[in-house]
Design an enzyme around this catalytic site. Structure first.
Site, PDB file in Angstrom:
ATOM      1  N   CYS A  74      98.955  32.649  57.126  1.00 26.52           N
ATOM      2  CA  CYS A  74      97.945  33.557  57.661  1.00 26.52           C
ATOM      3  C   CYS A  74      98.643  34.309  58.777  1.00 26.52           C
ATOM      4  O   CYS A  74      98.825  33.786  59.875  1.00 26.52           O
ATOM      5  CB  CYS A  74      96.726  32.804  58.189  1.00 26.52           C
ATOM      6  SG  CYS A  74      95.509  33.892  58.950  1.00 26.52           S
ATOM      7  N   CYS A 117      96.263  34.994  61.887  1.00 30.10           N
ATOM      8  CA  CYS A 117      95.649  33.945  62.704  1.00 30.10           C
ATOM      9  C   CYS A 117      96.050  32.594  62.145  1.00 30.10           C
ATOM     10  O   CYS A 117      97.187  32.167  62.272  1.00 30.10           O
ATOM     11  CB  CYS A 117      94.135  34.141  62.714  1.00 30.10           C
ATOM     12  SG  CYS A 117      93.259  32.904  63.660  1.00 30.10           S
ATOM     13  N   SER A 118      95.116  31.905  61.493  1.00 25.56           N
ATOM     14  CA  SER A 118      95.396  30.546  61.056  1.00 25.56           C
ATOM     15  C   SER A 118      94.525  30.150  59.873  1.00 25.56           C
ATOM     16  O   SER A 118      94.240  28.979  59.681  1.00 25.56           O
ATOM     17  CB  SER A 118      95.157  29.581  62.215  1.00 25.56           C
ATOM     18  OG  SER A 118      93.827  29.734  62.669  1.00 25.56           O
ATOM     19  N   CYS A 119      94.039  31.123  59.102  1.00 24.61           N
ATOM     20  CA  CYS A 119      93.146  30.813  57.983  1.00 24.61           C
ATOM     21  C   CYS A 119      93.849  29.888  57.000  1.00 24.61           C
ATOM     22  O   CYS A 119      95.025  30.078  56.686  1.00 24.61           O
ATOM     23  CB  CYS A 119      92.684  32.097  57.297  1.00 24.61           C
ATOM     24  SG  CYS A 119      91.737  33.140  58.420  1.00 24.61           S
TER      25      CYS A 119
END
Lengths: 198, 89
Positions: A106, A109-111
């Site tokens: 991601c 972000c951090s999906c």
């Protein structure tokens, strides 16, 4: 911040979270009990064993594998796994073959398919992984000890809050005859992100 | 305005620390921040997009210096400030 405090320090962070909780509790928005219950429930349900079960079933059952690749949300629901996030997400499963290796990132972000893999590892959220996975995936894989033949294509999938990916690794040689439970023990969390082969 | 979160393909980043932490959260406060966010989202105090936007609006140096869950905390703090206390800032 004055710089006197180490604001990454645990004590200072705890104090800030205490202050936030007090403010929100005062407005009736959270309670300590609800926070504890949320953590407990999350850690109980969001585990990599969910992902391992999905892979083991896909390796054992061709019809399930086809459904998984076609409509992962429906296939995962068949196994009774709760995919719910804060908002509806679409899950797409991408299959490794002799010619193509998949990995997920991601960049923004951090999906991450957190319901299937549990909390994401620190490296997945690091600036280094997010920046480099898309520009030099082969070098990134080498840092994880993964060397692929030159002819293998690497396909990198950039997740979003609405679209999450899971890698279906190749079934290891020599695993013929193993039942689903045994197969599930061969799978690793990194294998489902694409930073390991299985 | 360029935001600090769009890292895909940005040059200049070094080796990835592939070490694994034993626990999903390094500290208790991180788990609490995670849970507070879930509860506020579930209660409709803000949406997931608003939460992400609040993180992406952090000043670039703040974004770069903050740990992962500290970014979450900064975003939540910013979105839950009451008007009165905002005026005091």
């Amino acid at each position: 911040m004055s710089g006197v405090h180490d604001h990454h320090g645990s004590a200072e962070m705890t104090r800030r979270v205490d202050a936030l909780v007090a403010r929100l509790a005062h407005r009736g928005l959270v309670t300590d009990a609800a926070i504890a219950e949320t953590i407990e429930s999350f850690l109980t349900h969001a585990k990599p064993s969910n992902g391992f079960r999905i892979v083991a079933r896909a390796w054992s059952d061709d019809a399930f594998r086809a459904r998984l690749l076609d409509d992962a949300n429906a296939a995962v629901a068949e196994l009774g796994i709760d995919l719910s996030h804060w908002a509806p997400v679409t899950l797409r499963v991408v299959e490794n073959t002799a010619d193509v290796h998949n990995m997920i990132v991601c960049t923004l972000c951090s999906c991450y398919p957190i319901a299937l893999l549990g909390p994401s590892p620190a490296w997945y959220k690091s600036a280094e992984y997010r920046a480099r996975a898309v520009s030099e995936p082969r070098a990134v894989l080498a840092e994880f000890g993964v060397e692929l033949p030159e002819r293998t294509r690497i396909r990198v999938w950039d997740s979003t809050s609405e679209m999450r990916y899971l890698v279906l690794p190749r079934r290891p040689a020599g695993s013929d005859g193993l039942d689903e439970q045994r197969l599930a023990t061969l799978v690793t969390r990194n294998g489902l992100i694409g930073t390991a082969l299985v | 305005m360029e935001r600090p979160h769009d890292l895909g393909g940005k040059p200049g980043f070094g080796a990835i620390d592939v070490a694994e932490a034993a626990e999903p959260f390094h500290n208790e406060w991180e788990a609490r921040v995670f849970a507070i966010n879930r509860l506020l989202l579930a209660a409709g105090r803000y949406t997931l997009d608003e939460f992400r936007d609040a993180i992406e609006r952090l000043e670039p140096h703040v974004y770069a210096d903050a740990s992962y869950y500290e970014r979450w905390l900064l975003a939540i703090e910013g979105m839950t400030v009451e008007p009165a206390s905002e005026a005091e800032r």
